[in-house]
Scaffold this motif. Structure first.
Motif, PDB file in Angstrom:
ATOM      1  N   ASP A   1       0.614 -20.310 -17.520  1.00  0.00           N
ATOM      2  CA  ASP A   1      -0.601 -20.849 -18.163  1.00  0.00           C
ATOM      3  C   ASP A   1      -0.459 -22.365 -18.318  1.00  0.00           C
ATOM      4  O   ASP A   1      -1.389 -23.133 -18.077  1.00  0.00           O
ATOM      5  CB  ASP A   1      -0.793 -20.248 -19.569  1.00  0.00           C
TER       6      ASP A   1
ATOM      7  N   LYS B   1      -5.902 -19.778 -12.402  1.00  0.00           N
ATOM      8  CA  LYS B   1      -4.563 -19.225 -12.613  1.00  0.00           C
ATOM      9  C   LYS B   1      -4.648 -17.704 -12.688  1.00  0.00           C
ATOM     10  O   LYS B   1      -5.535 -17.159 -13.349  1.00  0.00           O
ATOM     11  CB  LYS B   1      -3.963 -19.797 -13.904  1.00  0.00           C
TER      12      LYS B   1
ATOM     13  N   GLY C   1       5.585 -16.711 -20.033  1.00  0.00           N
ATOM     14  CA  GLY C   1       4.142 -16.991 -20.076  1.00  0.00           C
ATOM     15  C   GLY C   1       3.803 -18.395 -19.609  1.00  0.00           C
ATOM     16  O   GLY C   1       2.666 -18.849 -19.729  1.00  0.00           O
TER      17      GLY C   1
END
Ligand code: ADP
Ligand code: ASP
Ligand code: MG
Length: 449
Positions: A193, A44, A190
């Protein structure tokens, strides 16, 4: 292409020794007679790692290394850094009470761009690749637009791409689909993730590497404490608390998923030499950490607001009258302090809410004023929550008390305190953030030698 032997369970080296950390085991040929298939890997890359075309070409070099090592690779990308903020800004400009389904349609677009661009750059290098949007995989979520939860990831299409077409899958992070409505959803800031760990679990990847702009998880944010140390390993529970308490290096939900699905997850740097990158930090079981400190890390969050209700009548049911309207509006209340006043018939109640919910909370409490019965409402947004986290706190007394003394010695006033089994938090004035973080970092011996 060379094949990596994939053995279910423990990793085994070519010489046959058991290896606890499968990532170190470089088995680059197939064992005859064993169950073998190409091992799978999820990589990632966050916003700064795909910030422009040069950074995307750099990402492609990292991917090429793992493809050459014999992995089937799924890459999850974020939007270019700053892009999601820009998109959110446009949505808010459009309407204060925007439709969250349209918010998701807009903010998911940043990842669509980077996934396509990385696929193009990989193809240009002669590596077969294609982009996947959340709905194409599909990565199915709840309908909580803006902060949807992943319910199911179908790994079959990705695996078919690996096995039939030898393709690298380049996945747009942060986004999914609510299958019943067919609408695009996003997973909260975020959230790439979390996309990465969920995909790793779905395709049974050997590990999930989260590449960012720091080379691992540090004892505190290395951007504010230069003496912060990189940790080789962090326990799932500690990482969960660190992320919840503000260490934004991993989204909280990604750590939960890694813990539940036992996905070996590394935090690494995309700024390392693609030919020879460092290993980063492994998020793992507590039992796999040899040297356990009392405190592992210090985190801080500026995403807090304090509300104080003065002269609340001190009678049964008042706390419920205050906190029920907030709960009904999905506003999370964190720290709560009640102080009995001199006349002991009234009390002051202080608590914190997320800064983004401050205005909404104030309106709700003013509406409920009649039922609660308070004299005045005071609020502050210039506050920060500083937390110390460590599994060692379970077996050591007086850990937090030392912090209170050290902060007092620096003239830092504590507005509120909360503790749990493996962490404690203090709410202080925002102006003291760095001083408080540095003080606690040094106090618990976390500074670099
Ligand atoms: P990405 O865009 O790659 O997802 P983020 O900005 O979300 O990256 O997360 C990486 C940032 O997290 C680092 O630049 C660092 O400033 C911050 N950070 C906060 N606490 C920590 C910590 N304990 N260890 C490492 N990084 C941390
Ligand atoms: N682009 C999204 C964000 O900025 C998701 C991510 O980067 O993980 O929040
Ligand atoms: Mg991030």
């Amino acid at each position: 292409m060379r094949k990596r032997a994939f053995l279910y369970g423990a990793g085994v080296t070519a010489t046959g020794f058991l290896c606890r950390r499968a990532v170190h085991c470089s088995v680059t040929f197939a064992f005859k007679g064993f169950l073998t298939r190409m091992a799978r890997l999820v990589m990632k890359f966050g916003g700064t790692s795909v910030a422009d075309m040069d950074r995307i070409r750099n990402v492609a070099q990292h991917v090429a290394r793992e493809v050459a090592a014999g992995y089937h690779v799924a890459v999850v990308v974020s939007a270019m850094s700053g892009k999601t903020n820009e998109l959110v800004g446009w949505v808010r400009d459009g309407s204060k009470m925007y439709d969250t389904r349209e918010y998701d349609a807009v903010v998911a677009s940043g990842e669509q761009v980077t996934s396509g661009l990385l696929a193009i750059v990989l193809q240009e290098m002669g590596i077969a690749a294609r982009s996947w949007q959340g709905w194409q995989i599909p990565l199915e979520t709840s309908d909580a637009h803006g902060s949807a939860r992943i319910n199911r990831v179908d790994g079959h299409n990705l695996i078919e791409g690996f096995e039939k077409r030898g393709e690298v899958a380049v996945i747009a992070g942060f986004q999914g689909i609510h299958p019943e409505s067919g609408r695009i959803t996003t997973l909260g800031r975020g959230g790439s993730d979390t996309s990465a760990v969920a995909v790793a679990a779905a395709i049974k990847a050997e590990r999930c590497d989260i590449y960012t702009d720091v080379d691992g998880v540090y004892t505190t944010d290395p951007r504010i404490v230069t003496k912060a140390r990189r940790l080789d390993r962090v326990a799932f529970e500690e990482m969960l608390e660190m992320a919840s308490m503000g260490a934004k290096v991993l989204q909280v939900r990604s750590v939960e998923l890694a813990m539940v699905h036992r996905v070996p997850t590394y935090v690494r740097s995309s700024f390392d030499d693609p030919a020879n990158p460092g290993l980063g930090t492994l998020i793992c079981d507590e039992e796999d950490i040899v040297e356990q400190q009392i405190i592992t890390g210090i985190a801080y969050s500026k995403d807090e607001a304090q509300i104080t209700l003065r002269n609340v009548s001190d009678k049964p049911g008042v706390a419920a009258n205050i906190f029920m309207p907030l709960a009904d509006a999905n506003i999370n209340v964190d720290m709560i302090i009640q102080v009995v006043s001199d006349n002991s018939t009234t009390t002051d109640i202080t608590f914190t809410v997320p800064a983004a919910e401050f205005e909404r909370a104030k309106v709700l409490l003013e509406e409920a004023k009649g039922g609660i019965g308070y004299a005045s409402l005071e609020g502050a947004t210039d506050v920060v929550k500083v937390s110390a986290i460590g599994i060692g706190m379970r077996s050591h007394a007086g850990v937090a008390a030392r912090a209170f003394k050290a902060l007092a010695d620096k003239g830092i006033n504590i507005r509120a305190i909360t503790t749990s089994e493996i962490k404690f938090s203090v709410l202080i004035d925002e102006a003291y953030t760095e001083l408080a973080v540095r003080t606690l970092h040094a106090l618990y011996g976390l500074d670099k030698a």
